[in-house]
Write a protein that holds these residues in place. Sequence first.
Motif, PDB file in Angstrom:
ATOM      1  N   PRO A 137       0.677  -0.923   0.088  1.00  0.00           N
ATOM      2  CA  PRO A 137       0.132  -0.098   0.038  1.00  0.00           C
ATOM      3  C   PRO A 137       0.869   1.581  -0.087  1.00  0.00           C
ATOM      4  N   SER A 138       0.513   2.102  -0.354  1.00  0.00           N
ATOM      5  CA  SER A 138       1.020   3.462  -0.979  1.00  0.00           C
ATOM      6  C   SER A 138       0.246   4.408   0.384  1.00  0.00           C
ATOM      7  N   PRO A 139       0.847   5.431   0.837  1.00  0.00           N
ATOM      8  CA  PRO A 139       0.654   6.325   1.934  1.00  0.00           C
ATOM      9  C   PRO A 139      -0.280   7.879   0.734  1.00  0.00           C
ATOM     10  N   PHE A 186      -6.826   3.530  -2.042  1.00  0.00           N
ATOM     11  CA  PHE A 186      -7.859   4.792  -1.396  1.00  0.00           C
ATOM     12  C   PHE A 186      -8.392   3.944   0.152  1.00  0.00           C
ATOM     13  N   ALA A 187      -8.976   2.787   0.001  1.00  0.00           N
ATOM     14  CA  ALA A 187      -9.692   2.069   0.663  1.00  0.00           C
ATOM     15  C   ALA A 187      -8.052   1.073   1.520  1.00  0.00           C
ATOM     16  N   ALA A 188      -6.955   0.986   0.464  1.00  0.00           N
ATOM     17  CA  ALA A 188      -5.723   0.598   1.671  1.00  0.00           C
ATOM     18  C   ALA A 188      -4.888   1.135   1.953  1.00  0.00           C
ATOM     19  N   LYS A 189      -4.924   2.908   1.711  1.00  0.00           N
ATOM     20  CA  LYS A 189      -4.730   3.919   2.256  1.00  0.00           C
ATOM     21  C   LYS A 189      -4.839   4.014   3.531  1.00  0.00           C
ATOM     22  N   ASP A 195      -5.343   3.154  10.335  1.00  0.00           N
ATOM     23  CA  ASP A 195      -5.807   2.275  11.355  1.00  0.00           C
ATOM     24  C   ASP A 195      -7.237   1.985  10.643  1.00  0.00           C
ATOM     25  N   GLU A 196      -8.175   2.441   9.153  1.00  0.00           N
ATOM     26  CA  GLU A 196      -9.762   2.167   9.651  1.00  0.00           C
ATOM     27  C   GLU A 196     -10.390   1.045   8.833  1.00  0.00           C
ATOM     28  N   SER A 197     -11.180   0.392   8.753  1.00  0.00           N
ATOM     29  CA  SER A 197     -11.687  -1.033   8.802  1.00  0.00           C
ATOM     30  C   SER A 197     -11.811  -0.965   6.603  1.00  0.00           C
ATOM     31  N   LEU A 198     -11.756  -2.832   6.625  1.00  0.00           N
ATOM     32  CA  LEU A 198     -11.242  -1.919   5.540  1.00  0.00           C
ATOM     33  C   LEU A 198     -12.284  -2.729   4.643  1.00  0.00           C
ATOM     34  N   TYR A 199     -12.342  -1.445   3.410  1.00  0.00           N
ATOM     35  CA  TYR A 199     -13.839  -1.543   3.226  1.00  0.00           C
ATOM     36  C   TYR A 199     -13.846  -2.167   1.029  1.00  0.00           C
ATOM     37  N   LEU A 200     -13.618  -2.902   0.504  1.00  0.00           N
ATOM     38  CA  LEU A 200     -13.798  -3.108  -1.030  1.00  0.00           C
ATOM     39  C   LEU A 200     -14.687  -3.447  -1.901  1.00  0.00           C
ATOM     40  N   HIS A 201     -15.350  -2.405  -3.002  1.00  0.00           N
ATOM     41  CA  HIS A 201     -16.254  -2.732  -3.331  1.00  0.00           C
ATOM     42  C   HIS A 201     -15.854  -2.754  -4.495  1.00  0.00           C
ATOM     43  N   ARG A 202     -16.994  -3.748  -5.046  1.00  0.00           N
ATOM     44  CA  ARG A 202     -16.491  -4.111  -6.580  1.00  0.00           C
ATOM     45  C   ARG A 202     -17.732  -3.070  -7.629  1.00  0.00           C
ATOM     46  N   PRO A 203     -17.449  -3.002  -8.673  1.00  0.00           N
ATOM     47  CA  PRO A 203     -17.680  -2.372  -9.404  1.00  0.00           C
ATOM     48  C   PRO A 203     -19.541  -2.633 -10.113  1.00  0.00           C
TER      49      PRO A 203
END
Length: 452
Positions: A137-139, A186-189, A195-203
């Motif tokens: 990940p990247s900041p 952005f989700a990874a960042k 320190d937020e929860s990881l949300y990944l949404h598909r198109p």
Amino acid sequence: MSDTSMDFIESLCGEYRRNNHIDPEYYERWGVKRGLRNADGTGVLAGVTQIGNVLGYYVQDGERYPMDGQLIYQGIDVRELIDGFMTEGRFGFEETAYLLLLGRLPTREQLDQFRQMISDHQALPPMFTEDVILRVPSPDVMNKLSRSILSLYSYDPNPDDLSLSNQLRQSVELIARVPVIVAHAFAAKRHYYNDESLYLHRPQPGLGLAENFLYSVRHDNRYTQQEARLLDLCLVLHAEHGGGNNSAFSCRVLSSSGTDIYSAISASVGALKGPRHGGANKKVMEMFGYLKEGVNDWKDDDEIAAFLARILRREAGDGSGLIYGMGHAIYTLSDPRAVLLKRFARELAETKGMMDQFQLLESVERLTPQVLRSVRGEKKVVCANVDLYSGLVYQMMGIPMELYTPLFAAARVAGWCAHRIEEVTSPANRIIRPAYKAVAPLRPFVPLAQRV
């Protein structure tokens, strides 16, 4: 890095400064076109394009005269383009991308097929998010976007083919995938650095790029039609800005070498990241924060003008001496993108109860020219550019500042791909290679034992 290493780095800095000074007089002596700009501010002509045109002045008898700005996509004024699809109640970015790539507006059948093709290619390659985005990940989302685009080369079964059909296929895939990469980066960042929860949404099938972006970056997937249409408008306004802008020219320079599309588009992302280019919209909002803190009465022109003068004198703001969002290399009386965006920003500000902030930006737009004249004796006509209002629009839509420039990239990839295709299929077909005047004097090699 250790203190010893840092001390050595500092000594190297001194060594560099002693040995690498270039006399500013050289630029005048050799007629160097700094910034590839002529002395009168016009750009050095480096190519021919049909894709986009930017008009901000006219030349008569060798003199430049200000005019209201025009932005033209493939011969069509962007204002007419926007009025056309908004009057018909449609989203316009996909239609705009088709126009930029193919050179004409699509029929209804062609537009439906093009939208379906983009929808079919929004999903990233299997395990791409896990292996490319989450693993490293990247900041900074722009940094991650650039690296991710480069990585797509490894997932392309035919990455180096320069045929027109392959270039169009790759372009459609990039236009479709870049917004998804941005959302996942952005989700990874947020997860790894905030320190937020990881949300990944598909198109989601059936949604346009603007709708899918809002769906993807929000935890609850919710957005309003007003927000989606305004974001779609922003994407259209940012999609193209002529072949001479820094990121499009970067794309054309790399493309002229015959390299692959992923290398060229990744370079464009790197160029856009800079605060003198696409990163300016983020800098506007940073400046806006300083302004809101430093000015007690947001309706007092004198107080606002005094703070703007402090910014110019490097006594306030980020110390750059720049009033971000004001001025442009080509536009003089007006930037058509800023004019359009300002109109919709006002409507959204009224809806969101943020008219005081909108009016403060209006005051910056109104007062900056006279402050420039009083502080620097600036005589050039200066107008607001698109960055002055785009950041506030994104803020009112609840889009985090880290996404301002990546959203710019998600839009501009359509224009970059159009320039890429035009460059590699151009009849000129020559590598772009300007000249630099070498000014270092010749000197003999000194044996190691004799050096001091």
